[in-house]
Design an enzyme around this catalytic site. Structure first.
Site, PDB file in Angstrom:
ATOM      1  N   ASN A  23       0.804  -1.224   0.000  1.00 25.52           N
ATOM      2  CA  ASN A  23       0.000   0.000   0.000  1.00 25.52           C
ATOM      3  C   ASN A  23       0.838   1.275   0.000  1.00 25.52           C
ATOM      4  O   ASN A  23       0.300   2.370  -0.155  1.00 25.52           O
ATOM      5  CB  ASN A  23      -0.972   0.001   1.184  1.00 25.52           C
ATOM      6  N   ARG A 397      -1.924 -11.247  -4.898  1.00 21.12           N
ATOM      7  CA  ARG A 397      -2.043  -9.797  -5.134  1.00 21.12           C
ATOM      8  C   ARG A 397      -1.256  -9.014  -4.094  1.00 21.12           C
ATOM      9  O   ARG A 397      -0.800  -7.900  -4.364  1.00 21.12           O
ATOM     10  CB  ARG A 397      -3.519  -9.355  -5.038  1.00 21.12           C
TER      11      ARG A 397
HETATM   12  C1  UD1 Z   1      -6.677   1.422   1.032  1.00 19.20           C
HETATM   13  C2  UD1 Z   1      -5.814   0.199   1.014  1.00 19.20           C
HETATM   14  C3  UD1 Z   1      -6.579  -1.022   1.485  1.00 19.20           C
HETATM   15  C4  UD1 Z   1      -7.192  -0.755   2.854  1.00 19.20           C
HETATM   16  C5  UD1 Z   1      -7.981   0.551   2.858  1.00 19.20           C
HETATM   17  C6  UD1 Z   1      -8.460   0.951   4.250  1.00 19.20           C
HETATM   18  C7  UD1 Z   1      -4.280   0.680  -0.795  1.00 19.20           C
HETATM   19  C8  UD1 Z   1      -3.804   0.342  -2.153  1.00 19.20           C
HETATM   20  N1  UD1 Z   1      -5.336  -0.006  -0.355  1.00 19.20           N
HETATM   21  O1  UD1 Z   1      -7.755   1.180   0.139  1.00 19.20           O
HETATM   22  O2  UD1 Z   1      -5.677  -2.126   1.557  1.00 19.20           O
HETATM   23  O3  UD1 Z   1      -8.052  -1.817   3.191  1.00 19.20           O
HETATM   24  O4  UD1 Z   1      -7.164   1.628   2.364  1.00 19.20           O
HETATM   25  O5  UD1 Z   1      -7.387   1.047   5.121  1.00 19.20           O
HETATM   26  O6  UD1 Z   1      -3.703   1.515  -0.117  1.00 19.20           O
HETATM   27  N2  UD1 Z   1     -14.861   5.280   0.238  1.00 19.20           N
HETATM   28  C9  UD1 Z   1     -15.934   6.015  -0.226  1.00 19.20           C
HETATM   29  N3  UD1 Z   1     -15.727   6.845  -1.294  1.00 19.20           N
HETATM   30  C10 UD1 Z   1     -14.503   6.980  -1.886  1.00 19.20           C
HETATM   31  C11 UD1 Z   1     -13.422   6.232  -1.372  1.00 19.20           C
HETATM   32  C12 UD1 Z   1     -13.632   5.383  -0.320  1.00 19.20           C
HETATM   33  O7  UD1 Z   1     -17.032   5.910   0.284  1.00 19.20           O
HETATM   34  O8  UD1 Z   1     -14.379   7.756  -2.830  1.00 19.20           O
HETATM   35  C13 UD1 Z   1     -15.089   4.338   1.363  1.00 19.20           C
HETATM   36  C14 UD1 Z   1     -14.798   2.888   0.944  1.00 19.20           C
HETATM   37  O9  UD1 Z   1     -15.923   2.308   0.318  1.00 19.20           O
HETATM   38  C15 UD1 Z   1     -14.489   2.251   2.275  1.00 19.20           C
HETATM   39  C16 UD1 Z   1     -13.805   3.388   3.039  1.00 19.20           C
HETATM   40  O10 UD1 Z   1     -14.148   4.595   2.381  1.00 19.20           O
HETATM   41  O11 UD1 Z   1     -15.680   1.884   2.927  1.00 19.20           O
HETATM   42  C17 UD1 Z   1     -12.294   3.265   3.088  1.00 19.20           C
HETATM   43  O12 UD1 Z   1     -11.779   3.280   1.786  1.00 19.20           O
HETATM   44  P1  UD1 Z   1     -10.357   3.896   1.423  1.00 19.20           P
HETATM   45  O13 UD1 Z   1      -9.713   4.442   2.655  1.00 19.20           O
HETATM   46  O14 UD1 Z   1     -10.513   4.795   0.252  1.00 19.20           O
HETATM   47  O15 UD1 Z   1      -9.560   2.591   0.969  1.00 19.20           O
HETATM   48  P2  UD1 Z   1      -8.693   2.392  -0.330  1.00 19.20           P
HETATM   49  O16 UD1 Z   1      -7.859   3.588  -0.581  1.00 19.20           O
HETATM   50  O17 UD1 Z   1      -9.535   1.836  -1.419  1.00 19.20           O
END
Ligand code: UD1
Length: 431
Positions: A23, A397
């Site tokens: 990450n 992955r």
């Molecule tokens: C990153 C990590 C993943 C980890 C997650 C939470 C990487 C490549 N992946 O994923 O391994 O599990 O952080 O620690 O770094 N959300 C929204 N809208 C958005 C974006 C996110 O509602 O535009 C929500 C998601 O659905 C989820 C929550 O926010 O419920 C957390 O997501 P996010 O922090 O964005 O995770 P990722 O960046 O996808």
């Protein structure tokens, strides 16, 4: 179709050195579009998501060479702003390429990203962040078209501290004149690492690790040689491997500070944990005790990426453990297979109540997401008899040759080929 065959019952002992964190590496690879010149990333894990990201960078016009943990990215050929459909569907991280592509080319197109099926994973916060920087976005027919010709520095407020959206805005703003401020930013250690990477390239980012990040745009960045932080989730998974087998594992290069929530729970389960500089040793008792409650939260709360592995450990602990998954709405898919191995787990909504059992038994099970797959391997290490974990492409992955790492600690695990027929038979058992 590949699988892991695990013969349970071995006590894991030994020492491990970690690669760079998945990450951290993924956003850093995306940010390697920003400088002029060559970027070198060391300790780069040999995992599917890293190779998929390198594949996307190549289709954008970059040259990427991976050899023995070192990735070299030469981006002078960067000219395409459209991300390839197939590859970007494979990894969710493709979404945060929008920021650096916009930063360099002022336009970008991406199809809706993929990744593990662990919830809805919308991208509204990414788009909100980019709109606050003046990007015009058209979201049509499964593709997102971004016009950044009028981009400017700005104020971004996130309703939720999304990791990827925070990183996206940091990268989009690194080359924009003026100061961009992110309010309610995510505080994960990987965000601090991205700040460090951008600043080492000549950027000016402050505040990562807190809820307020300021990005002062610079005119140009230069390529560097960089080693990202070690993978705290691989570390946590190995700590759980020691815990479920009653073993003793030393991890040589970890940032213990980043693992405080995981160490706290493992201590509650009866593990002794010794820290010495960057080394951390987990010494597990013969039988684990249940923990009271584990709730996943954004950092510095308990990481959602360690929930499944802790749930597997709780299956064998004495007493009742409660787990609440607050970050992703669909991240308990490993529970059904753990129950088939003899675990006693009741799920209601986002809460799992785990009543520890004396023993698990080997089964044929299927990985349904990256960390859930790792949890099934952990259960297999502790189970009586043979466990076969199918669909391990999902585990690849994020874990580089997990079977070699665990064999090095004394586990009996091998990668096997499953025939289509075998796969169908086990799929029929899948609830
Ligand atoms: C990153 C990590 C993943 C980890 C997650 C939470 C990487 C490549 N992946 O994923 O391994 O599990 O952080 O620690 O770094 N959300 C929204 N809208 C958005 C974006 C996110 O509602 O535009 C929500 C998601 O659905 C989820 C929550 O926010 O419920 C957390 O997501 P996010 O922090 O964005 O995770 P990722 O960046 O996808």
């Amino acid at each position: 179709m590949e699988g892991f065959r695990v013969l349970g019952g071995e006590i894991l002992e030994g020492q491990v050195r970690l690669d760079g964190a998945k990450n951290a590496v993924l956003p850093i690879l995306a940010a390697s579009l920003l400088p002029e010149g060559e970027t070198v990333i060391r300790d780069c894990p040999d995992i599917r998501d890293v190779h998929a990201m390198a594949g996307i960078l190549k289709t954008l016009g970059c040259d990427c060479f991976w050899r023995r943990g070192v990735m070299r990215i030469q981006n002078s050929g960067l000219k395409h702003w459209e991300m390839p459909d197939g590859l970007s569907k494979q990894i969710r991280s493709s979404i945060f390429l929008l920021g650096p592509i916009l930063g360099r080319l002022r336009r970008a197109t991406v199809t809706y990203p993929g990744g593990c099926e662990i919830g809805l994973r919308p991208i509204d916060l990414h788009l909100k962040g980019l709109r606050a920087l003046g990007v015009q976005i058209v979201d049509e027919g499964g593709a997102i078209y971004c016009d950044g010709s009028k981009m400017h520095a700005g104020d971004v407020y996130f309703d939720y501290p999304s990791v990827g959206a925070t990183e996206n805005v940091m990268m989009a703003a690194a080359l924009l004149p003026g100061v961009t401020t992110i309010h309610n930013a995510a505080r994960e250690p990987e965000i601090e690492d991205l700040q460090q990477f951008i600043n080492r390239m000549g950027g000016r980012v402050h505040g990562a690790g807190t809820q307020l990040i300021e990005i002062e745009g610079v005119q140009a960045l230069h390529g560097i040689d960089y080693a990202p932080i070690p993978d705290r989730i691989v570390a946590g998974t190995l700590m759980c491997a020691a815990a479920v087998t009653g073993g003793r594992v030393e991890i040589c290069n970890v940032h213990p500070w980043d693992l405080i929530p995981v160490m706290d729970k493992l201590k509650e389960m009866g593990c002794r944990i010794a820290e010495e500089g960057e080394a951390l040793t987990v010494d597990a008792p013969e039988r684990l005790r249940a923990f009271s409650i584990l709730q996943t939260q954004p950092h510095p709360g308990f990481p959602t990426d360690m929930q499944a592995q802790m749930l597997a450990a709780a299956c064998l602990a004495r007493g009742t453990s409660v787990i609440v998954e607050n970050v992703f709405e669909n991240r308990l898919s490993h529970v059904a297979d753990l129950c088939r191995m003899g675990a006693d787990i009741r799920v209601s909504g986002r809460t799992a109540v785990v009543q520890g059992v004396e023993a698990l038994r080997g089964q044929r099970v299927t990985a349904r997401d990256l960390r859930g797959g790792a949890a099934l391997v952990l259960a297999g290490l502790a189970a009586e008899g043979e466990t076969v974990v199918e669909n391990i492409g999902l585990i690849d992955r994020g874990y580089a040759r997990l079977e070699e790492m665990l064999s090095g600690l004394g586990a009996r695990i091998q990668r096997i080929q499953l025939t289509t027929e075998e796969h169908h038979v086990s799929a029929a058992f899948t609830p």
